[in-house]
Write a protein that holds these residues in place. Structure first.
Motif, PDB file in Angstrom:
ATOM      1  N   MET A 231       0.840  -1.208   0.000  1.00  0.00           N
ATOM      2  CA  MET A 231       0.000   0.000   0.000  1.00  0.00           C
ATOM      3  C   MET A 231       0.871   1.254   0.000  1.00  0.00           C
ATOM      4  SD  MET A 231      -3.166  -1.064  -0.013  1.00  0.00           S
ATOM      5  CE  MET A 231      -4.136   0.311   0.560  1.00  0.00           C
ATOM      6  N   ARG A 232       1.952   1.206   0.731  1.00  0.00           N
ATOM      7  CA  ARG A 232       2.835   2.376   0.826  1.00  0.00           C
ATOM      8  C   ARG A 232       3.588   2.608  -0.482  1.00  0.00           C
ATOM      9  NH1 ARG A 232       8.319   3.020   4.368  1.00  0.00           N
ATOM     10  NH2 ARG A 232       8.545   5.252   4.154  1.00  0.00           N
ATOM     11  N   TYR A 233       4.110   1.536  -1.069  1.00  0.00           N
ATOM     12  CA  TYR A 233       4.909   1.672  -2.289  1.00  0.00           C
ATOM     13  C   TYR A 233       4.059   1.984  -3.519  1.00  0.00           C
ATOM     14  CZ  TYR A 233       9.116  -0.343  -0.058  1.00  0.00           C
ATOM     15  OH  TYR A 233      10.202  -0.583   0.729  1.00  0.00           O
ATOM     16  N   PHE A 234       2.914   1.277  -3.641  1.00  0.00           N
ATOM     17  CA  PHE A 234       2.186   1.297  -4.923  1.00  0.00           C
ATOM     18  C   PHE A 234       0.750   1.799  -4.824  1.00  0.00           C
ATOM     19  CE2 PHE A 234       5.315  -2.202  -5.059  1.00  0.00           C
ATOM     20  CZ  PHE A 234       6.143  -1.697  -6.054  1.00  0.00           C
ATOM     21  N   ASN A 235       0.334   2.209  -3.619  1.00  0.00           N
ATOM     22  CA  ASN A 235      -1.008   2.781  -3.450  1.00  0.00           C
ATOM     23  C   ASN A 235      -2.073   1.871  -4.083  1.00  0.00           C
ATOM     24  OD1 ASN A 235      -2.908   4.636  -2.585  1.00  0.00           O
ATOM     25  ND2 ASN A 235      -2.746   5.888  -4.435  1.00  0.00           N
ATOM     26  N   VAL A 236      -2.122   0.632  -3.610  1.00  0.00           N
ATOM     27  CA  VAL A 236      -3.005  -0.389  -4.180  1.00  0.00           C
ATOM     28  C   VAL A 236      -4.471   0.012  -4.029  1.00  0.00           C
ATOM     29  CG1 VAL A 236      -3.712  -2.807  -4.053  1.00  0.00           C
ATOM     30  CG2 VAL A 236      -1.311  -2.178  -3.708  1.00  0.00           C
ATOM     31  N   LYS A 237      -5.245  -0.182  -5.088  1.00  0.00           N
ATOM     32  CA  LYS A 237      -6.673   0.137  -5.080  1.00  0.00           C
ATOM     33  C   LYS A 237      -7.488  -1.157  -5.006  1.00  0.00           C
ATOM     34  CE  LYS A 237      -5.877   4.582  -5.838  1.00  0.00           C
ATOM     35  NZ  LYS A 237      -6.075   5.599  -4.794  1.00  0.00           N
ATOM     36  N   ASP A 238      -8.567  -1.124  -4.237  1.00  0.00           N
ATOM     37  CA  ASP A 238      -9.542  -2.224  -4.195  1.00  0.00           C
ATOM     38  C   ASP A 238      -8.902  -3.576  -3.876  1.00  0.00           C
ATOM     39  OD1 ASP A 238     -11.576  -0.411  -4.926  1.00  0.00           O
ATOM     40  OD2 ASP A 238     -11.041  -0.649  -7.043  1.00  0.00           O
ATOM     41  N   GLU A 239      -7.874  -3.569  -3.039  1.00  0.00           N
ATOM     42  CA  GLU A 239      -7.227  -4.815  -2.616  1.00  0.00           C
ATOM     43  C   GLU A 239      -6.705  -5.637  -3.804  1.00  0.00           C
ATOM     44  OE1 GLU A 239      -7.090  -6.036   0.905  1.00  0.00           O
ATOM     45  OE2 GLU A 239      -7.309  -3.865   1.024  1.00  0.00           O
ATOM     46  N   ASN A 240      -6.420  -4.985  -4.909  1.00  0.00           N
ATOM     47  CA  ASN A 240      -5.924  -5.694  -6.088  1.00  0.00           C
ATOM     48  C   ASN A 240      -4.403  -5.856  -5.990  1.00  0.00           C
ATOM     49  OD1 ASN A 240      -5.625  -6.883  -8.577  1.00  0.00           O
ATOM     50  ND2 ASN A 240      -5.752  -4.950  -9.719  1.00  0.00           N
ATOM     51  N   PHE A 241      -3.966  -6.801  -5.159  1.00  0.00           N
ATOM     52  CA  PHE A 241      -2.531  -6.976  -4.940  1.00  0.00           C
ATOM     53  C   PHE A 241      -1.877  -7.746  -6.083  1.00  0.00           C
ATOM     54  CE2 PHE A 241      -4.240  -6.302  -0.659  1.00  0.00           C
ATOM     55  CZ  PHE A 241      -3.423  -5.256  -0.246  1.00  0.00           C
ATOM     56  N   ASP A 242      -2.666  -8.412  -6.898  1.00  0.00           N
ATOM     57  CA  ASP A 242      -2.086  -9.090  -8.067  1.00  0.00           C
ATOM     58  C   ASP A 242      -1.426  -8.082  -9.004  1.00  0.00           C
ATOM     59  OD1 ASP A 242      -2.770 -11.776  -7.499  1.00  0.00           O
ATOM     60  OD2 ASP A 242      -4.852 -11.355  -8.025  1.00  0.00           O
ATOM     61  N   ALA A 243      -1.956  -6.862  -8.995  1.00  0.00           N
ATOM     62  CA  ALA A 243      -1.383  -5.830  -9.868  1.00  0.00           C
ATOM     63  C   ALA A 243       0.019  -5.417  -9.430  1.00  0.00           C
ATOM     64  CB  ALA A 243      -2.307  -4.604  -9.899  1.00  0.00           C
ATOM     65  N   VAL A 244       0.368  -5.708  -8.188  1.00  0.00           N
ATOM     66  CA  VAL A 244       1.685  -5.338  -7.655  1.00  0.00           C
ATOM     67  C   VAL A 244       2.751  -6.315  -8.137  1.00  0.00           C
ATOM     68  CG1 VAL A 244       3.022  -5.111  -5.523  1.00  0.00           C
ATOM     69  CG2 VAL A 244       0.697  -4.204  -5.639  1.00  0.00           C
ATOM     70  N   VAL A 245       2.360  -7.606  -8.296  1.00  0.00           N
ATOM     71  CA  VAL A 245       3.316  -8.628  -8.704  1.00  0.00           C
ATOM     72  C   VAL A 245       3.887  -8.257 -10.086  1.00  0.00           C
ATOM     73  CG1 VAL A 245       3.621 -11.059  -9.290  1.00  0.00           C
ATOM     74  CG2 VAL A 245       2.142 -10.406  -7.376  1.00  0.00           C
ATOM     75  N   GLY A 246       5.208  -8.256 -10.158  1.00  0.00           N
ATOM     76  CA  GLY A 246       5.884  -7.872 -11.401  1.00  0.00           C
ATOM     77  C   GLY A 246       6.447  -6.469 -11.373  1.00  0.00           C
TER      78      GLY A 246
END
Length: 890
Positions: A231-246
């Motif tokens: 959340m701190r690094y990428f400001n994740v929206k709607d709990e979509n943590f799959d978008a962070v991978v990669g």
């Protein structure tokens, strides 16, 4: 014999009836059967008996009997309720004391049990919790234990897994310090990170939110982060943590990007391992770097094992001596005799008095001590209830006598008094819940957690919940049973003739309970004073080093190391000293208060065949000794010429007095100019400084070696004056950013970091103090009730004595002397118990207070004074009553 069979048949046919309902019909059935037996013979009587039983079991009849039974039960409960409410209302003072005392005690116990159950819940959420162990290591040199820690060599875990089929899985990890990363133009500092191998997420069961737990840490430059970090690094929206991978980040000044391969849930508070990110072990040691990965001398790794089901850990541990001899060949490989042990994961949080431990730890003895305090508080409250209830035996005796004359049996009276006990306990529980809610937030601030009953109950097993419920029920029944037994035992003839008196046994028990109550309070007071004195001693003792008014500025990691770095740091320090409120500045690879690294196989260069030693080491600059007011006792301190950007060019070293003694010097001067070998090279000793407490007073001072060094990873210690600290900090920050522009300015006060070593001790001291005060309040509430009731019972006696010439002081002495004797006995009995318990507690400190007699006398005086003040109001009020009023009291 035949009649017994018939009666048994009746019981078997009606076995499913409620026991009370069976009792109500059994007599009628037996009476009808015996009547038929006399009139019509056995065969007909049996048939009619069977018919009557079947008829009775018809739904309508059964329902009528059951309804009548329920009405009877309801009437009985209603009677109990009315009598209990009347007695509470009639004796408002005693009822208030009982309910308030129990309420405070239950609230205290609820808070303590919250804390204890949370501390005991650590790591239980892991699937392999019961089969997971970590490897601990003891090292011996020259027959002496030199290190007792969780830190050991990279190859230990995999080699043990290869050698012992009892090991199902292993994992290795190593702290990497703070993860300071750059994402685009944004710099993030302060994330706690560790290197971990690909087995980590299989050994531990931290929930994954995105990515593959098996593959997330397999490849080089892989990064697994927590929800909070994502959340701190990428400001994740709607709990979509799959978008962070990669996604990729850059660590420090490394030009190699690190790829986020997984996101796990935030690490629970009750995990002994705490981190915000995991970096793949392959990033630390590449697969082709066999020298490091197979090292038996590089000691930086922590290893965890999962044993196969059914494995006896003690049997496996017994094989470790052969393992050590096979690979270390005595002390030939590492310079030390290596001993390995298994510590269960369930002990990692509470029983980890290990060096270099990366676990979140607490003092297991203190946690169990808190549970003992809770038990004492509950016992004290129970004693209050028993004493206050039985002290009213004379008043309730007439009630019991009349009820027995009217036909009440003892079991009914016992149920009545047990019902009253339950009712009082329920009211006290309501008071406790209210009090708990009021003080929950302040309590959480003291313990440094975020607890509530919902949090705790969600993390403990059902069998533990049932045990807690059973314990609470047992406490209520036990506290109510004795008064119920005493009050229901009165003989009606004796009572109604007015000849009832307390029995000798009853008086002895009541006195014994009062003694135990105040003995417990005295032990708690003594413990509170001792803990407070020990903490004060540690905080105020001379450390041998001046840490006052020292600001620690974190290292400029995002600055390149080159030949100009030393000059840049020197310019930075020089400019800092142009600030009015700054006195001096120094850099070092670690700061006072922190655990230092150790170097092994230290020896005098001209005695290479002699014994080798282990010492702590610290890299410092030439300003360190002056900044921390350390006096050079022999030789000189470091100078600017002792430093060099090339480590291989460094030649000079300093030692402390403890190191000179270890190396066999009779005086510090003897070692000046001698060569000491460590890290495979010879160093010339140019100076000796006094021993000082690098860590707090819980640890003994160690022999230390100092070498001249600078690094981009070294923090800066800045000594300031007594001026405006806020303005000084602003100027220091501006100077830091001028010299190290791509770094985040982070600072702390050294005194705070030093005192953080005593965090658990301070927390334990605060909690014990609070609950000791509560125990005293509860005890005093009971004493108020007992002294008040004693005064009421002796009202007529007091009137007669005053008519015969007794003074107010005579009456006060008469009413208080018996209680004061009991309290003195209690305090005297507390002394050996306090001494035994506290002596064991102080054994955990390398430097501790002396247990002087005054520290034990003070609680005695406090208890006596508190008890006297508690009783004084009611006793003096009774003593001042006019004889004319007291003689017509009844």
């Amino acid at each position: 014999m035949e009649d017994n069979k018939k009666l048994l048949a009746i019981r078997l046919l009606t076995w499913f009836c409620p026991s009370k309902l069976l009792e109500s019909i059994e007599g009628d059935l037996i009476e009808a059967y015996e009547d038929d037996l006399r009139r019509v013979g056995e065969a007909t009587a049996k048939r009619r008996l069977l018919f009557n039983v079947i008829k009775f079991l018809r739904p309508g009849i059964l329902l009528r009997h059951h309804f009548s039974f329920q009405l009877m039960q309801y009437a009985m409960l209603k009677s109990y309720w009315i009598i209990a409410i009347r007695n509470i209302n009639k004796s408002k003072v005693f009822s208030t004391i009982n309910i308030l005392g129990l309420g405070i005690a239950i609230a205290a116990v609820l808070l303590i049990v919250q804390f204890v159950m949370f501390e005991l819940s650590y790591d239980k959420f892991h699937t392999n919790f019961d089969r997971t162990y970590r490897i601990t290591n003891d090292r011996f040199q020259n027959g002496q234990l030199i290190q007792h820690g969780t830190i050991t060599y990279p190859t230990i875990g995999p080699t043990m897994a290869k050698d012992f089929p009892e090991i199902e899985m292993y994992t290795r990890l190593m702290p990497s310090g703070e993860l300071n990363v750059k994402i685009g133009e944004n710099i993030f500092q302060g994330e706690e990170a560790m290197f971990a191998d690909e087995h980590f997420m299989s050994v531990f069961s931290f929930p994954m939110l995105a990515g593959d737990r098996v593959k997330a840490l397999k490849e080089k430059y892989s990064l697994l982060i927590t929800r909070k970090t994502a959340m701190r690094y990428f400001n994740v929206k709607d709990e979509n943590f799959d978008a962070v991978v990669g996604k990729t980040v850059y660590w420090g000044l490394d030009t190699q990007p690190y790829t986020v391969t997984g996101v796990c849930d935030d690490i629970p508070e009750n995990s002994h391992l705490q981190f915000n990110a995991l970096v793949s072990y392959a990033s630390l040691i590449s697969p082709d770097d066999h020298g490091a990965d197979d090292s038996w001398t590089w000691s930086d790794m922590r290893h965890y094992l999962v044993l196969a089901p059914g494995t006896d850990p003690k049997t496996l541990e017994a094989k470790f001596d052969d393992f050590s001899e096979r690979y270390f060949k005595g002390d030939k490989v590492s310079g030390s005799i290596e001993k390995f042990y298994l510590q269960p994961l369930k002990e990692a949080h509470l029983y980890s008095n290990y060096e270099y431990d990366i676990a979140k730890t607490a003092n297991g003895k203190a946690v169990w001590a808190m549970l003992i305090v809770a038990v004492f508080i509950l016992i004290i409250a129970g004693i209050n209830y028993i004493n206050l209830t039985t002290s009213r035996a004379l008043e309730r005796a007439k009630e019991v006598g009349l009820r027995k004359v009217m036909g009440a049996v003892k079991s009914q009276l016992v149920r009545q008094f047990i019902f009253e006990s339950v009712l009082v306990s329920l009211l006290a529980f309501i008071v406790a819940i209210i009090l708990t809610q009021i003080v929950q937030h302040p309590f959480n601030q003291i313990i440094g957690g975020n607890l509530s009953w919902w949090v705790v109950l969600s993390q403990i097993e059902m069998k533990v919940k049932l045990l807690m419920l059973g314990t609470a029920a047992a406490a209520i029944i036990v506290s109510g049973f004795y008064p119920a037994f005493v009050l229901s035992s009165h003989q009606p003839i004796t009572v109604l003739k007015g000849k009832f008196r307390h029995t000798t046994k009853g008086n002895v028990l009541q006195k014994g309970l009062v003694i135990f109550q105040f003995m417990s309070a005295a032990v708690l007071i003594t413990g509170t004073i001792m803990v407070s004195q020990q903490i004060k001693f540690m905080n105020n003792s001379d450390l041998g080093i001046n840490i006052n008014n020292t600001i620690i500025v974190e290292s400029p990691e995002r600055t390149s190391w080159d030949s100009t770095f030393i000059q840049r740091v020197e310019s930075f320090k020089n400019e800092l000293q142009t600030i009015d409120n700054v006195k001096s500045a120094a850099t070092s690879n670690n700061i006072p208060g922190a655990r230092l690294g150790r170097t092994f196989n230290v020896h005098l260069s001209d005695a290479s065949s002699g014994p080798k030693y282990t010492m702590s080491f610290l890299g410092i600059d030439h300003s360190f000794v002056q900044t921390f007011d350390l006096k050079v006792v022999a030789g000189r301190g470091f100078e600017t010429t002792d430093h060099h950007a090339d480590f291989d060019q460094l030649q000079n070293a300093m030692v402390n007095v403890g190191a000179t003694r270890l190396l066999g010097m009779k005086s510090p001067d003897e070692i000046i100019g001698r060569h000491v070998n460590f890290w495979g090279k010879n160093w010339t000793v140019v100076g000796v400084i006094p021993d000082y407490h690098q860590q707090g007073l819980k640890n003994a001072m160690e022999p230390m070696i100092f070498f001249p060094a600078y690094s981009t990873y070294y923090p800066t210690s800045i000594k300031i004056g007594s001026g405006d600290s806020k303005a000084t900090l602003a100027q220091i920050e501006a100077t830091f950013k001028k010299f190290f522009p791509d770094n985040v300015f982070q600072y702390s006060y050294l005194e705070d970091r030093y005192k953080s070593q005593y965090k658990d001790d301070n927390r334990f001291g605060q909690i014990v103090s609070i609950f000791t005060i509560l125990a005293i309040i509860i005890s005093c509430l009971g004493l108020i009730g007992l002294s008040s009731y004693t005064a009421i019972q002796r009202t007529k006696e007091i009137g007669i004595r005053k008519v015969l010439g007794a003074s107010v002081m005579n009456v006060v002495s008469l009413l208080s002397i018996d209680f004061m004797k009991l309290i003195l006995i209690a305090t005297i009995l507390s002394l050996p118990i306090s001494y035994f318990v506290l002596e064991r507690w102080l054994d955990g400190y390398a430097y501790k207070i002396r247990m002087e007699w005054l520290l034990f006398l003070l609680p005695v005086v406090l208890i006596v004074v508190i008890a006297a003040l508690t009783m004084s109001f009611q006793i003096i009020k009774t003593a001042l009553t006019k004889p004319a009023d007291t003689l017509k009291y009844e």
